[in-house]
Write a protein that holds these residues in place. Structure first.
Motif, short mmCIF file in Angstrom:
data_model
loop_
_atom_site.label_atom_id
_atom_site.label_comp_id
_atom_site.label_asym_id
_atom_site.label_seq_id
_atom_site.Cartn_x
_atom_site.Cartn_y
_atom_site.Cartn_z
N THR A 308 0.83 -1.21 0.00
CA THR A 308 0.00 0.00 0.00
C THR A 308 0.86 1.26 0.00
O THR A 308 0.54 2.25 -0.66
CB THR A 308 -0.92 -0.03 1.24
OG1 THR A 308 -1.91 -1.04 1.02
CG2 THR A 308 -1.61 1.28 1.48
N SER A 309 1.97 1.22 0.71
CA SER A 309 2.84 2.41 0.76
C SER A 309 3.38 2.71 -0.63
O SER A 309 3.57 3.88 -1.01
CB SER A 309 4.00 2.17 1.72
OG SER A 309 3.52 1.90 3.01
N GLN A 355 4.94 2.66 6.57
CA GLN A 355 4.08 2.91 7.72
C GLN A 355 4.77 2.46 9.00
O GLN A 355 4.93 3.23 9.94
CB GLN A 355 2.77 2.13 7.50
CG GLN A 355 1.70 2.28 8.55
CD GLN A 355 1.95 1.51 9.83
OE1 GLN A 355 1.92 2.11 10.91
NE2 GLN A 355 2.22 0.23 9.75
N SER A 356 5.21 1.21 9.01
CA SER A 356 5.79 0.64 10.23
C SER A 356 7.21 1.14 10.47
O SER A 356 7.69 1.16 11.59
CB SER A 356 5.83 -0.89 10.09
OG SER A 356 6.66 -1.25 8.99
N VAL A 405 -4.63 -5.09 10.19
CA VAL A 405 -3.49 -5.46 9.32
C VAL A 405 -3.58 -4.73 7.99
O VAL A 405 -2.56 -4.29 7.45
CB VAL A 405 -3.44 -7.00 9.17
CG1 VAL A 405 -2.58 -7.39 7.98
CG2 VAL A 405 -2.87 -7.62 10.44
N ALA A 407 -3.83 -1.76 5.69
CA ALA A 407 -3.59 -0.32 5.85
C ALA A 407 -4.79 0.47 5.33
O ALA A 407 -5.31 0.19 4.25
CB ALA A 407 -2.34 0.07 5.07
N GLN A 414 -0.23 8.95 4.32
CA GLN A 414 0.92 8.97 3.40
C GLN A 414 0.65 9.85 2.19
O GLN A 414 1.51 10.64 1.79
CB GLN A 414 1.23 7.55 2.93
CG GLN A 414 1.85 6.67 4.02
CD GLN A 414 1.89 5.20 3.63
OE1 GLN A 414 1.17 4.77 2.72
NE2 GLN A 414 2.70 4.42 4.32
N LYS A 492 -6.98 -4.41 -1.23
CA LYS A 492 -7.82 -4.53 -0.04
C LYS A 492 -8.70 -5.77 -0.16
O LYS A 492 -8.86 -6.52 0.80
CB LYS A 492 -8.72 -3.30 0.17
CG LYS A 492 -8.05 -2.02 0.58
CD LYS A 492 -7.37 -2.05 1.93
CE LYS A 492 -5.93 -2.39 1.76
NZ LYS A 492 -4.90 -1.61 2.35
N GLU A 495 -6.57 -8.96 0.32
CA GLU A 495 -6.02 -9.28 1.63
C GLU A 495 -7.07 -9.55 2.68
O GLU A 495 -6.85 -10.40 3.54
CB GLU A 495 -5.01 -8.23 2.11
CG GLU A 495 -5.50 -6.81 2.16
CD GLU A 495 -4.38 -5.85 2.60
OE1 GLU A 495 -4.51 -4.67 2.34
OE2 GLU A 495 -3.39 -6.29 3.21
C1 F6R Z 1 -1.66 -3.56 2.82
C2 F6R Z 1 -0.51 -3.42 3.69
C3 F6R Z 1 0.83 -3.77 3.15
C4 F6R Z 1 1.87 -2.71 3.59
C5 F6R Z 1 3.28 -3.18 3.20
C6 F6R Z 1 4.33 -2.14 3.55
O1 F6R Z 1 -2.84 -3.20 3.45
O2 F6R Z 1 -0.64 -3.04 4.81
O3 F6R Z 1 0.82 -3.91 1.77
O4 F6R Z 1 1.55 -1.50 2.99
O5 F6R Z 1 3.57 -4.37 3.87
O6 F6R Z 1 4.37 -1.91 4.93
P1 F6R Z 1 5.06 -0.63 5.51
O7 F6R Z 1 4.33 0.55 5.01
O8 F6R Z 1 4.95 -0.78 7.00
O9 F6R Z 1 6.48 -0.63 5.04
#
Ligand code: F6R
Length: 615
Positions: A308-309, A355-356, A405, A407, A414, A492, A495
């Motif tokens: 997603t990012s 995100q993480s 889980v 995003a 973002q 979406k 997943e």
């Molecule tokens: C989809 C989702 C994943 C994250 C991907 C990157 O809903 O959550 O595709 O976007 O694993 O994660 P980050 O942004 O934490 O690097």
């Protein structure tokens, strides 16, 4: 991948067991095929493991309550299997064959086979199929009363990624931790010390957190924490204050975190825009800390992210291109970028979005870019995460903790931050006119109210989800600014509903995918009003002619589009660049309600983990 929790001492309001089980519940999104705890009770270490969810583990621990009385320390783990099947034996914590060491691990030990072969040749009996048992047995073999030097020797002999949390049988008031690559955070509140994979698991106890660095170990006792390098040298360390509220990690009145987080999006957008703009001006200088003249000299812009990012970066790429086509822009998935011969250097700016802040491929890509002398910015939602600490310039997305889980609100965070960054960059380069700046900032400011209005259309979207939940699959089609959104909508559905769903630029349908269409495959066409509407509608017409049911997602000004769909979702009109902001919520709600119809585990979809800390 896997959640770890540990506690030693007397935590104010909760027992050690409650601290550990609560922490595992909060981190269950990181992995949920099996779980376990090791509790130091009056008569030794009690290891309780189950296959299944943390709720099952809680029941098992309750059944064993009398045997666990007076627990003063413990460690726990919720697993996302990498090495070895999902069985009770393979679940963590693991214990050395002499019972001296009990250990939980997140990551992958790449030299586990060599270690195992060596130890087995020496007569040590392994009982699991995991890579984790190797450090466990090895540490027991090395240890002879000096925990610091044994930990140091262990860490220096391991290759791969690891966050390790360890109890020694003869050290009842200590927990030891170490980290390479996989995240680990520790904290102390004066009467107890804690460790976890994710800071949200510690916010009930303190907001001052110590993020364990690469190559760092820690010793936790009830009185506090000491830090060491892998060579055993001790050093001081200052905490990072995280001002997230623990209420933010509560599901409240919602059935699912995902649903709650969808609803938080107008607030995320408002807060982000207010933080980085004043009336009609964008100003990110202070938040990024990059010298303004450096921005002027950027010729190449690279966006790097996963999942997603990555789709969020595609939105930013479109916005920049629409305003200034002189920059050489690319947007890569991190797992590809890191292995390609990418250009870099002082005239290049690479923006890493995670995100993480813990995604292994994105971190590796950032390390590569830094080694090339590329200017780097990280965009992350987690203060203190690895990417925040490793990349010199960080912009925080202000979405607050995301527990589901899938995003949702962090995507909105973002795309808002990236839009503002794009405007700031172009302004510094002199290619954003004052009128465009005012127009686009005005557009951003009008979005929260529009998002709120879209949320009110939920009953309609729920009805559509019900109607289409029997489809054998979905195609999401769109052009230009809609393309990143087709990808996010399809992801979406994959997943959380586990349904085949694909995204295509509408013009690509005739080059192959159209062969799959029939009356059981739903096409979701993203057709905002504007210059490309007619072209996209011709593609929709081609799908209709193949009997595919059609859902049109359009803007309220685009009357023409309505006649082309069996069903229509209408959203407020925006600046053309901002369609992804308003088109997103209907797609999230659509996936959410289809997943509900199908009885899926929405917040913890099968096979997934929120933080992908292995390659
Ligand atoms: C989809 C989702 C994943 C994250 C991907 C990157 O809903 O959550 O595709 O976007 O694993 O994660 P980050 O942004 O934490 O690097």
């Amino acid at each position: 991948m896997c959640g770890i929790m540990g506690c030693v001492g007397k935590s104010g309001r909760k027992s050690v067991i409650e601290v550990i089980l609560d922490g595992l519940e909060k981190q269950e999104y990181r992995g949920y095929d099996s779980a376990g705890v090791a509790l130091r009770c009056a008569d030794g270490v009690k290891n309780i493991k189950i296959v299944g969810r943390v709720s099952e583990l809680v029941k098992r621990v309750e059944e064993c309550a009398s045997e666990c009385a007076g627990t003063q320390s413990g460690i726990g783990h919720t697993r996302w299997a990498t090495h070895g099947a999902v069985t009770v034996t393979n679940a963590h914590p693991h214990e050395s064959c002499d019972g001296m060491v009990t250990l939980v691990h997140n990551g992958i030990i790449e030299n586990s086979r060599e270690i195992r072969a060596r130890l087995e040749a020496d007569g040590i009996k392994f009982v699991t199929e995991t890579d984790t048992e190797s450090p466990c047995q090895l540490l027991a073999r090395i240890y002879s009363g000096d925990a610091r030097s044994a930990m140091s020797e262990l860490c220096r002999s391991l290759v791969g990624a690891f966050a390790l949390v360890i109890m020694f049988r003869d050290r009842p008031n200590e927990i030891w931790c170490a980290r390479t690559a996989s995240p680990l955070v520790v904290a102390a509140d004066g009467s107890a010390s804690y460790c976890a994979s994710d800071p949200t698991a510690l916010l009930d106890y303190t907001h001052d957190l110590f993020f364990i660095e690469e190559g760092e170990m820690a010793e936790l006792t009830p009185n506090g924490v000491r830090f060491f390098d892998f060579d055993g040298t001790s050093h001081g360390k200052s905490p990072i204050h995280l001002d997230w509220d623990s209420v933010m990690t509560d599901k409240g009145r919602y059935d699912h975190f995902m649903r709650k987080e969808i609803e938080e999006q107008p607030d995320v957008l408002r807060l982000t825009v207010d933080t980085h703009t004043s009336l009609t001006n964008v100003d990110m200088g202070k938040s990024i800390g990059l010298p303004a003249d450096m921005m002027k000299n950027i010729r190449r812009l690279q966006f790097v992210a996963c999942g997603t990012s990555h789709y969020a970066t595609l939105v930013a790429r479109d916005i920049i291109e629409s305003l200034d086509n002189s920059l050489d822009i690319r947007a890569d998935v991190a797992s590809e970028y890191r292995y390609r011969n990418v250009p870099g250097g002082a005239d290049t700016l690479a923006v890493f979005v995670s995100q993480s802040g813990e995604t292994a491929d994105t971190l590796a890509a950032a390390r590569l870019a830094r080694s090339l002398g590329t200017n780097c910015i990280a965009v992350t939602n987690v203060r203190g995460s690895t990417i925040d600490r490793e990349v010199e310039h960080t912009i925080l997305s202000l979405a607050g903790p995301e527990i589901g889980v899938a995003a949702t609100k962090t995507f909105t965070g973002q795309i808002t931050i990236l839009t503002l960054l794009a405007l700031y960059l172009l302004k510094e380069k002199g290619s954003l006119s004052a009128s465009d700046e005012a127009r686009l900032i005005g557009g951003l400011r009008s979005l929260p109210a529009k998002l709120q209005a879209i949320l009110e259309d939920e009953p309609h979207i729920r009805a559509l989800a019900k109607k289409h939940s029997g489809s054998k699959g979905f195609f999401f089609i769109g052009r230009r600014e809609s393309v990143p959104l087709t990808m996010e909508g399809a992801l979406k559905l994959k997943e959380i509903a586990y349904l085949p769903s694909e995204a295509y630029p509408a013009g690509e349908m005739k080059h192959g995918p159209i062969a799959m269409l029939d009356e059981k495959l739903t096409v979701v066409a993203l057709v905002p009003g504007g210059d490309l509407s007619d072209k996209t509608l011709s593609n929709v017409e081609e799908c209709r002619a193949r009997s595919a049911p059609i859902i049109i997602l359009t803007t309220e000004d685009n009357d023409d589009a309505r006649d082309f769909g069996d069903d229509v979702i209408s959203v407020p009109r925006t600046e053309r660049e901002f369609f992804p902001f308003v088109g997103l919520i209907p797609l999230q709600l659509f996936a959410y309600h289809i997943a509900r119809e199908l009885g899926r585990d929405i917040d913890k979809p099968r096979n997934l983990a929120k933080s992908v800390t292995v390659e």
